[in-house]
Design an enzyme around this catalytic site. Structure first.
Site, PDB file in Angstrom:
ATOM      1  N   ARG A 202      10.314  89.930  72.060  1.00  0.00           N
ATOM      2  CA  ARG A 202      10.704  89.465  70.605  1.00  0.00           C
ATOM      3  C   ARG A 202       8.919  89.576  69.942  1.00  0.00           C
ATOM      4  NH1 ARG A 202      14.078  84.697  71.810  1.00  0.00           N
ATOM      5  NH2 ARG A 202      16.182  85.505  71.564  1.00  0.00           N
TER       6      ARG A 202
ATOM      7  N   LYS B 167      30.620  81.478  80.244  1.00  0.00           N
ATOM      8  CA  LYS B 167      31.275  80.977  79.605  1.00  0.00           C
ATOM      9  C   LYS B 167      32.421  81.900  78.635  1.00  0.00           C
ATOM     10  CE  LYS B 167      29.700  76.161  80.842  1.00  0.00           C
ATOM     11  NZ  LYS B 167      29.037  74.792  80.301  1.00  0.00           N
TER      12      LYS B 167
ATOM     13  N   GLY C  96      19.731  88.483  73.307  1.00  0.00           N
ATOM     14  CA  GLY C  96      19.832  87.656  74.443  1.00  0.00           C
ATOM     15  C   GLY C  96      19.768  88.137  75.612  1.00  0.00           C
TER      16      GLY C  96
ATOM     17  N   GLY D 124      22.788  84.626  69.410  1.00  0.00           N
ATOM     18  CA  GLY D 124      23.604  83.723  68.880  1.00  0.00           C
ATOM     19  C   GLY D 124      24.483  84.241  67.863  1.00  0.00           C
TER      20      GLY D 124
END
Length: 401
Positions: A39, A204, A354, A378
């Site tokens: 990043r 998930k 991510g 996200g």
């Protein structure tokens, strides 16, 4: 939406430019050393362009999740050091976010100098849901600069003081990283070249449900791996042993499978173990025959072959989420195999930030073999869902107050 290059063309020499970047890098818990500087490197094009144009550059960023108060373990000190190495200059770190030290150091900047403010999340107002509290911090941040540039794509889905509120108070523009992210994501949503294949992993289903619902009508195939695949397998009536399972999402997964037909592709074999450990005894079982006393921790080799075959003719690919717990060697092969298949795509290949981006680097894969590696997992997912992102919405007029 105005770009940082528009600002540079208008002239920024001698002006103080506040740049919100995403420098939220992982740190080694024992040593505090940066373990992945991706990043930071992604922020360089915008920062260097401003320096070359003679701007006085003030960088705002966050690190981790401090509880709205200074916490030494979340200091940006190691980030300032690494940023300085990459830019080839000294990057001064302010002792506060927008207090007396930041004000003094900002006033002392020369043309081309770089100041990094301390972690903006050391201020509780940064993430406050109270508009007035965020606004008060935004006022202090805006007072440090003449112009604002948002280059933190990983934070544009947050209504935070340094993201949305400051832009309302200063002339503003999008940085080069934000512009590139928008260019790529627009290609995924507007008119993707086909076949268009999405690869989703992670733990998930509930975390990815909204993006699955949004993408299913648009994709030719959706390949599902990672921990979330077990809820889909359960929806097909298969036992999943002690694997991660979201029982409350089984009915939803059954509906999605019924709606999508053969466009959703699930694993055919699973790497299992009795426990999550590097020295665990590992076995590969059919996806429809996972023993009751084992847990699935990666997709198996036949699944890698299947997913590779599904990707071979793709012209557009979006990959978000690892295929297994790649951090441990016995469970990394699935992510590596799928990552290599995505990199071989002859078309646009997008890694959705991510853990996927971290996996590419941790597994030593060639970053340049992908069309784009996003810095905002996200934010990328919310954009693909069609949601309004506060940090982008406020940039739209390009003017500020």
């Amino acid at each position: 939406m105005r770009s940082v290059d528009d600002l540079i063309g208008e002239g920024v020499s001698g002006r103080r430019v506040l740049v919100r970047t995403d420098l939220n890098v992982p740190l080694d818990k024992q040593t505090g050393a940066i373990t992945d500087d991706g990043r930071i490197r992604a922020s360089l094009p915008t920062l260097q362009a401003l320096r070359d144009a003679g701007a006085k550059v003030i960088v705002a960023a966050h690190l981790g999740r401090p509880k709205g108060t200074p916490d030494p373990q979340f200091s940006l000190a190691p980030v300032a050091a690494r940023l300085g190495e990459l830019l080839g200059t000294t990057v001064t770190l302010a002792a506060d976010v927008a207090g007396a030290d930041a004000q003094a150091k900002a006033a002392a900047l020369g043309d081309g100098d770089v100041l990094l403010l301390e972690n903006v999340r050391f201020e509780a107002a940064e993430t406050s849901k109270d508009d007035a509290e965020r606004g008060a911090l935004a006022d202090r941040l805006a007072a440090l600069a003449d112009v604002y540039v948002d280059d933190a794509f990983g934070a544009v889905h947050r209504r935070h003081a340094s993201v949305a509120d400051v832009a309302e108070r200063l002339p503003h523009a999008a940085g080069r990283l934000v512009a590139r992210e928008l260019e790529v994501l627009t290609r995924l949503t507007s008119d993707p070249e086909r076949p268009y294949v999405v690869v989703l992993g992670g733990s998930k289903v509930s975390d990815k449900l909204a993006v699955i619902e949004a993408l299913l009508p648009k994709v030719d195939r959706l390949l599902v791996g990672g921990g979330m695949c077990f809820t889909f397998l359960a929806a097909q009536g298969h036992g999943v042993g002690s694997s991660l399972l979201e029982a409350d999402q089984v009915e939803t997964c059954a509906r999605l499978l019924a709606e999508a037909g053969d466009r959703i592709v699930l694993p055919v074999d699973i790497v299992c173990a009795d426990r999550f450990a590097a020295d665990a005894e590992v076995s590969v079982t059919p996806a429809d025959a996972i023993p009751d006393d084992l847990m699935g921790l990666d997709v198996g080799p036949l699944t890698v072959d299947l997913f590779t075959a599904e990707l071979v003719d793709a012209r557009t690919v979006f990959w978000n989420g690892p295929m297994g717990v790649f951090e441990l060697a016995p469970f990394a092969a699935g992510t590596r195999g799928v990552a290599e298949a995505v990199s071989a795509v002859e078309g646009l290949s997008v890694v959705g930030g991510g853990d996927s981006a971290a996996a590419v680097r941790q597994l030593g894969l060639d970053e340049t073999s992908y069309g784009h590696i996003s810095t905002g997992g996200g934010a990328s997912l919310e954009y693909l869902q069609g949601r309004d992102l506060p940090g982008l919405a406020v940039l739209a007029d390009g003017t500020g107050s």
